[in-house]
Motif scaffolding. Structure first.
Motif, PDB file in Angstrom:
ATOM      1  N   GLN A   1       0.840  -1.196   0.000  1.00 32.55           N
ATOM      2  CA  GLN A   1       0.000   0.000   0.000  1.00 32.55           C
ATOM      3  C   GLN A   1       0.871   1.240   0.000  1.00 32.55           C
ATOM      4  O   GLN A   1       1.885   1.279   0.697  1.00 32.55           O
ATOM      5  N   TYR A   2       0.436   2.223  -0.783  1.00 34.68           N
ATOM      6  CA  TYR A   2       1.089   3.534  -0.732  1.00 34.68           C
ATOM      7  C   TYR A   2       0.227   4.416   0.155  1.00 34.68           C
ATOM      8  O   TYR A   2      -0.968   4.565  -0.070  1.00 34.68           O
ATOM      9  N   ARG A   3       0.821   4.979   1.179  1.00 33.54           N
ATOM     10  CA  ARG A   3       0.100   5.838   2.127  1.00 33.54           C
ATOM     11  C   ARG A   3       0.441   7.289   1.793  1.00 33.54           C
ATOM     12  O   ARG A   3       1.469   7.815   2.229  1.00 33.54           O
ATOM     13  N   GLU A   4      -0.412   7.885   0.979  1.00 33.35           N
ATOM     14  CA  GLU A   4      -0.148   9.219   0.438  1.00 33.35           C
ATOM     15  C   GLU A   4       0.096  10.263   1.523  1.00 33.35           C
ATOM     16  O   GLU A   4       0.988  11.110   1.397  1.00 33.35           O
ATOM     17  N   GLU A   5      -0.677  10.212   2.606  1.00 39.80           N
ATOM     18  CA  GLU A   5      -0.539  11.211   3.671  1.00 39.80           C
ATOM     19  C   GLU A   5       0.835  11.157   4.344  1.00 39.80           C
ATOM     20  O   GLU A   5       1.282  12.131   4.935  1.00 39.80           O
ATOM     21  N   ARG A   6       1.521  10.021   4.226  1.00 43.02           N
ATOM     22  CA  ARG A   6       2.855   9.870   4.811  1.00 43.02           C
ATOM     23  C   ARG A   6       3.961   9.826   3.765  1.00 43.02           C
ATOM     24  O   ARG A   6       5.126   9.698   4.121  1.00 43.02           O
ATOM     25  N   ASN A   7       3.581   9.838   2.481  1.00 36.44           N
ATOM     26  CA  ASN A   7       4.542   9.672   1.393  1.00 36.44           C
ATOM     27  C   ASN A   7       5.380   8.414   1.653  1.00 36.44           C
ATOM     28  O   ASN A   7       6.607   8.429   1.607  1.00 36.44           O
ATOM     29  N   SER A   8       4.668   7.311   1.942  1.00 37.84           N
ATOM     30  CA  SER A   8       5.314   6.107   2.445  1.00 37.84           C
ATOM     31  C   SER A   8       4.631   4.853   1.909  1.00 37.84           C
ATOM     32  O   SER A   8       3.412   4.798   1.786  1.00 37.84           O
ATOM     33  N   TYR A   9       5.452   3.841   1.610  1.00 40.64           N
ATOM     34  CA  TYR A   9       4.928   2.523   1.259  1.00 40.64           C
ATOM     35  C   TYR A   9       4.927   1.630   2.489  1.00 40.64           C
ATOM     36  O   TYR A   9       5.780   1.765   3.375  1.00 40.64           O
ATOM     37  N   LYS A  10       3.985   0.687   2.520  1.00 38.88           N
ATOM     38  CA  LYS A  10       3.952  -0.386   3.522  1.00 38.88           C
ATOM     39  C   LYS A  10       3.794  -1.683   2.750  1.00 38.88           C
ATOM     40  O   LYS A  10       2.820  -1.881   2.041  1.00 38.88           O
ATOM     41  N   LEU A  11       4.798  -2.536   2.854  1.00 41.39           N
ATOM     42  CA  LEU A  11       4.817  -3.816   2.152  1.00 41.39           C
ATOM     43  C   LEU A  11       4.747  -4.928   3.192  1.00 41.39           C
ATOM     44  O   LEU A  11       5.602  -5.018   4.074  1.00 41.39           O
ATOM     45  N   ASP A  12       3.709  -5.766   3.112  1.00 44.67           N
ATOM     46  CA  ASP A  12       3.561  -6.902   4.015  1.00 44.67           C
ATOM     47  C   ASP A  12       4.088  -8.142   3.319  1.00 44.67           C
ATOM     48  O   ASP A  12       3.674  -8.457   2.198  1.00 44.67           O
ATOM     49  N   LEU A  13       4.995  -8.847   3.991  1.00 43.50           N
ATOM     50  CA  LEU A  13       5.670 -10.002   3.404  1.00 43.50           C
ATOM     51  C   LEU A  13       5.429 -11.256   4.242  1.00 43.50           C
ATOM     52  O   LEU A  13       5.350 -11.190   5.467  1.00 43.50           O
ATOM     53  N   ALA A  14       5.351 -12.400   3.558  1.00 46.49           N
ATOM     54  CA  ALA A  14       5.151 -13.677   4.231  1.00 46.49           C
ATOM     55  C   ALA A  14       6.286 -14.632   3.881  1.00 46.49           C
ATOM     56  O   ALA A  14       6.871 -14.555   2.805  1.00 46.49           O
ATOM     57  N   LEU A  15       6.538 -15.536   4.796  1.00 46.18           N
ATOM     58  CA  LEU A  15       7.512 -16.602   4.599  1.00 46.18           C
ATOM     59  C   LEU A  15       6.793 -17.909   4.901  1.00 46.18           C
ATOM     60  O   LEU A  15       6.204 -18.057   5.973  1.00 46.18           O
ATOM     61  N   ASN A  16       6.799 -18.821   3.931  1.00 48.83           N
ATOM     62  CA  ASN A  16       6.093 -20.099   4.077  1.00 48.83           C
ATOM     63  C   ASN A  16       4.627 -19.904   4.455  1.00 48.83           C
ATOM     64  O   ASN A  16       4.085 -20.618   5.291  1.00 48.83           O
ATOM     65  N   GLY A  17       4.006 -18.893   3.855  1.00 41.36           N
ATOM     66  CA  GLY A  17       2.589 -18.644   4.080  1.00 41.36           C
ATOM     67  C   GLY A  17       2.246 -17.925   5.371  1.00 41.36           C
ATOM     68  O   GLY A  17       1.081 -17.691   5.653  1.00 41.36           O
ATOM     69  N   ARG A  18       3.242 -17.547   6.155  1.00 39.02           N
ATOM     70  CA  ARG A  18       2.989 -16.845   7.412  1.00 39.02           C
ATOM     71  C   ARG A  18       3.481 -15.411   7.308  1.00 39.02           C
ATOM     72  O   ARG A  18       4.634 -15.163   6.994  1.00 39.02           O
ATOM     73  N   TYR A  19       2.589 -14.478   7.603  1.00 42.55           N
ATOM     74  CA  TYR A  19       2.908 -13.054   7.617  1.00 42.55           C
ATOM     75  C   TYR A  19       4.007 -12.814   8.640  1.00 42.55           C
ATOM     76  O   TYR A  19       3.876 -13.174   9.788  1.00 42.55           O
ATOM     77  N   GLN A  20       5.117 -12.226   8.216  1.00 42.10           N
ATOM     78  CA  GLN A  20       6.271 -12.089   9.095  1.00 42.10           C
ATOM     79  C   GLN A  20       6.900 -10.702   9.143  1.00 42.10           C
ATOM     80  O   GLN A  20       7.355 -10.292  10.184  1.00 42.10           O
ATOM     81  N   VAL A  21       6.978 -10.026   7.990  1.00 42.10           N
ATOM     82  CA  VAL A  21       7.758  -8.786   7.907  1.00 42.10           C
ATOM     83  C   VAL A  21       6.929  -7.667   7.293  1.00 42.10           C
ATOM     84  O   VAL A  21       6.208  -7.871   6.317  1.00 42.10           O
TER      85      VAL A  21
END
Length: 132
Positions: free
Chosen positions: A39-59
């Motif tokens: 997601q790009y968060r325009e109000e913060r001029n920032s991206y948030k990337l959610d990553l998973a390892l072996n199907g589990r949300y981790q980073v």
């Protein structure tokens, strides 16, 4: 009553806006995490990337335009590094070398006798591979 922690839910990693693309590629193409959402968060001029390892949300990987580099040398107070369990540290070393990742030599943990090595993401965030 007592607090009962069941697991670590995620780790958040910060990067500067200019390194977001290279960090995204590093965590997905080099380390093998899969993208859950971006997601790009325009109000913060920032991206948030959610990553998973072996199907589990981790980073969670966040970009910020006014990011301050992490002090690693000398060591700063706070979170030191993130360690990943692997079956074969030597194979990990060879893979990271192939991908031109900044890394240190394989060492042996004096307490457990297991192999480990430190390497660094594009922000110089210390990461570790540790033999299962």
């Amino acid at each position: 009553m007592m607090l009962e922690i069941e697991a670590i839910h995620h780790v958040a990693i910060l990067t500067g806006t200019e390194l977001y693309g290279s960090c995204k590629l590093f965590y997905t193409e080099v380390l093998g995490f899969t993208i859950v959402s971006e997601q790009y968060r325009e109000e913060r001029n920032s991206y948030k990337l959610d990553l998973a390892l072996n199907g589990r949300y981790q980073v969670e990987l966040f970009s910020f335009p006014e990011y301050k580099p992490r002090a690693s040398f000398p060591e700063a107070q706070g979170l030191r590094h993130l360690a990943f369990a692997v079956k074969d540290v030597k194979a990990g070393y060879e893979w990271l070398q192939l991908k031109n990742v900044k890394l240190e030599e394989i060492r042996i943990d004096e307490m457990t006798g297991k192999e480990f090595l430190f390497f660094y993401d594009p922000n110089d965030q210390p990461l570790e591979l540790y033999q299962q």
